[in-house]
Design an enzyme around this catalytic site. Structure first.
Site, PDB file in Angstrom:
ATOM      1  N   THR A   1      32.118  28.158  -6.402  1.00 18.47           N
ATOM      2  CA  THR A   1      32.537  26.520  -6.760  1.00 18.47           C
ATOM      3  C   THR A   1      32.760  25.491  -5.917  1.00 18.47           C
ATOM      4  O   THR A   1      33.128  25.761  -4.644  1.00 18.47           O
ATOM      5  CB  THR A   1      33.770  26.804  -7.826  1.00 18.47           C
ATOM      6  OG1 THR A   1      33.381  27.628  -8.599  1.00 18.47           O
ATOM      7  CG2 THR A   1      34.504  25.453  -8.284  1.00 18.47           C
TER       8      THR A   1
ATOM      9  N   ARG B   1      31.359  31.857 -22.286  1.00 16.04           N
ATOM     10  CA  ARG B   1      32.572  31.719 -21.344  1.00 16.04           C
ATOM     11  C   ARG B   1      32.826  30.672 -20.444  1.00 16.04           C
ATOM     12  O   ARG B   1      31.966  29.867 -19.790  1.00 16.04           O
ATOM     13  CB  ARG B   1      32.756  32.778 -20.334  1.00 16.04           C
ATOM     14  CG  ARG B   1      33.686  33.399 -19.300  1.00 16.04           C
ATOM     15  CD  ARG B   1      33.599  32.492 -17.948  1.00 16.04           C
ATOM     16  NE  ARG B   1      34.906  32.605 -17.222  1.00 16.04           N
ATOM     17  CZ  ARG B   1      34.877  32.118 -15.855  1.00 16.04           C
ATOM     18  NH1 ARG B   1      34.005  31.264 -15.735  1.00 16.04           N
ATOM     19  NH2 ARG B   1      35.975  32.580 -15.160  1.00 16.04           N
ATOM     20  N   VAL B   2      34.072  29.690 -20.348  1.00 16.66           N
ATOM     21  CA  VAL B   2      34.381  28.686 -19.607  1.00 16.66           C
ATOM     22  C   VAL B   2      35.545  28.952 -18.820  1.00 16.66           C
ATOM     23  O   VAL B   2      36.707  29.669 -19.144  1.00 16.66           O
ATOM     24  CB  VAL B   2      34.631  27.579 -20.695  1.00 16.66           C
ATOM     25  CG1 VAL B   2      35.085  26.254 -19.671  1.00 16.66           C
ATOM     26  CG2 VAL B   2      33.442  27.239 -21.378  1.00 16.66           C
TER      27      VAL B   2
ATOM     28  N   TRP C   1      39.186  33.160  -9.422  1.00 16.52           N
ATOM     29  CA  TRP C   1      39.011  33.766 -10.792  1.00 16.52           C
ATOM     30  C   TRP C   1      39.590  33.039 -11.772  1.00 16.52           C
ATOM     31  O   TRP C   1      40.923  32.890 -12.209  1.00 16.52           O
ATOM     32  CB  TRP C   1      39.493  35.038 -10.500  1.00 16.52           C
ATOM     33  CG  TRP C   1      39.093  36.259 -11.538  1.00 16.52           C
ATOM     34  CD1 TRP C   1      38.539  35.886 -12.909  1.00 16.52           C
ATOM     35  CD2 TRP C   1      39.250  37.598 -11.439  1.00 16.52           C
ATOM     36  NE1 TRP C   1      38.326  37.239 -13.538  1.00 16.52           N
ATOM     37  CE2 TRP C   1      38.796  38.030 -12.626  1.00 16.52           C
ATOM     38  CE3 TRP C   1      39.688  38.494 -10.622  1.00 16.52           C
ATOM     39  CZ2 TRP C   1      38.567  39.249 -12.896  1.00 16.52           C
ATOM     40  CZ3 TRP C   1      39.619  39.915 -10.828  1.00 16.52           C
ATOM     41  CH2 TRP C   1      39.062  40.321 -11.971  1.00 16.52           C
ATOM     42  N   GLY C   2      38.651  32.259 -12.648  1.00 14.15           N
ATOM     43  CA  GLY C   2      39.241  31.262 -13.381  1.00 14.15           C
ATOM     44  C   GLY C   2      39.975  31.628 -14.464  1.00 14.15           C
ATOM     45  O   GLY C   2      41.004  30.810 -14.933  1.00 14.15           O
TER      46      GLY C   2
HETATM   47  N1  ASP Z   1      36.970  29.327 -10.934  1.00 16.12           N
HETATM   48  C1  ASP Z   1      35.589  29.304 -11.210  1.00 16.12           C
HETATM   49  C2  ASP Z   1      35.406  29.934 -12.620  1.00 16.12           C
HETATM   50  O1  ASP Z   1      36.114  30.815 -12.755  1.00 16.12           O
HETATM   51  C3  ASP Z   1      34.836  30.149 -10.252  1.00 16.12           C
HETATM   52  C4  ASP Z   1      34.721  29.779  -8.805  1.00 16.12           C
HETATM   53  O2  ASP Z   1      35.590  29.422  -8.335  1.00 16.12           O
HETATM   54  O3  ASP Z   1      33.881  30.173  -8.039  1.00 16.12           O
HETATM   55  O4  ASP Z   1      34.364  29.526 -13.241  1.00 16.12           O
END
Ligand code: ASP
Length: 338
Positions: free
Chosen positions: A197, A225-226, A249-250
């Site tokens: 990200t 999924r969001v 890990w969102g």
């Molecule tokens: N936080 C992002 C998500 O869970 C993934 C990431 O940071 O790479 O969608």
């Protein structure tokens, strides 16, 4: 002379304005936590570092031109979305079904306004659409086809979904699918490894803050999924005191309302960016089983970039106009106020 012409409150406010005008522009960015030394060959690492530098210079140019923190984070994130090294825009990870679904958000610390988008498949720069949601609509969040219809209405560039595809990310999905088939599991830990990200936080000459985050989410995601990146307070936050963009890990960032928690600790407990980052990113999230990182900037110009993974693409730029970047855990990256 001027001091003879004004008195009391008026003088104080003139002085305050002058002080605020003099804030030193600052910009911090990340290109995602989770990168490990073995993940990149020399050419890939050089490309990623060069992209981080370009993003810093693009955002800083906005600040030097007297533009807002919102303009700076938009410019920096746009460069990172366009670079295939990162999991945002072009180069985003693939869903279980072999698609790219993009999420982004932005927050203006001066006005408290925010915009977010999720599940995009055709918008070239999701951060541009998140900003349009913030500035051109009465809403905060739009998803899927509705968000894409709004993009078309606003004249925001849309592309064939093939634009986002890179062979590298396609192979990551193939590996994740093969591992999943072997383990007969619906969501295995390997899936969580592919972060990347992008995000930015900035302070402009007026002393205002802004934050922005953009992502393809997590490899092999499904069911629409969001993650945290487009959730205001989880992956992105900015107000008058702090600006934060997260990566990791969102699900854990949502459950801990990570970005807002960091800012709340700074505001109500008087913690520094480093202390608040330590508490949320290095203590709270790993204790729950999650991982990742964040970039944090306070209105007084102190910064931190905590992470609990083997690396996090990161960088900052300030008064000297020189972009400072780092990728792996062992690298020194002295930040303002540390
Ligand atoms: N936080 C992002 C998500 O869970 C993934 C990431 O940071 O790479 O969608």
């Amino acid at each position: 002379m001027r001091s003879l012409l004004c008195a009391g409150v008026l003088c104080a406010s003139a002085l305050l304005t002058a002080t605020a005008m003099a804030a030193e522009p600052l910009l911090l960015i990340h290109g995602g936590a989770g990168v490990a030394p073995g993940d990149l060959d020399a050419a890939g690492e050089a490309r990623a570092r060069a992209a981080l530098q370009r993003a810093l210079l693009a955002g800083h140019a906005q600040l030097l031109a007297g533009k807002s923190a919102v303009d700076a984070v938009t410019a920096a994130v746009t460069v990172l979305e366009d670079d295939p090294s990162f999991n945002a825009g072009r180069g985003a990870v693939f869903t279980h079904d072999g698609r790219n679904e993009l999420d982004a958000s932005i927050m203006d610390g001066r006005s408290g306004q925010a915009g977010a988008v999720a599940g995009l498949q055709t918008v070239k720069n999701p951060i541009t659409l998140a900003r349009a949601v913030m500035e051109k609509s009465p809403h905060v969040m739009m998803v899927g086809q509705g968000a894409e219809a709004f993009a078309a209405e606003q004249g925001i560039e849309q592309v064939d979904p093939a634009w986002f595809r890179t062979e590298h990310r396609w192979q990551q999905l193939q590996r994740a699918l093969a591992e999943e088939a072997q383990q007969q599991a619906h969501a295995d830990l390997e899936t969580a490894r592919y972060f990347g990200t992008v995000g930015a936080v900035a302070r402009d000459r007026q002393g205002s803050l802004a934050a922005a985050t953009s992502t393809g989410g997590m490899t092999n995601k499904r069911y629409g999924r969001v993650g945290d990146s487009p959730i205001i307070g989880a992956g992105t936050w900015a107000d008058g005191r702090c600006a934060i963009s997260g990566t990791g890990w969102g699900e854990f960032y949502i459950r801990t309302v990570a970005a807002h928690s960091i800012c709340a600790r700074m505001t109500y407990l008087g913690e520094s960016p480093a202390q608040a980052g330590q508490a949320v990113i290095n203590d709270q999230i790993p204790a729950l089983g999650g991982d990742g990182g964040a970039i944090i900037l306070s209105a007084d110009g102190a910064a931190a970039a905590p992470f609990n993974t083997p690396g996090m693409y990161r960088g900052w730029i300030g008064a000297d106009g020189v972009p400072h970047v780092a990728v792996f855990a062992g690298e020194q990256l002295p930040l303002p106020g540390q």
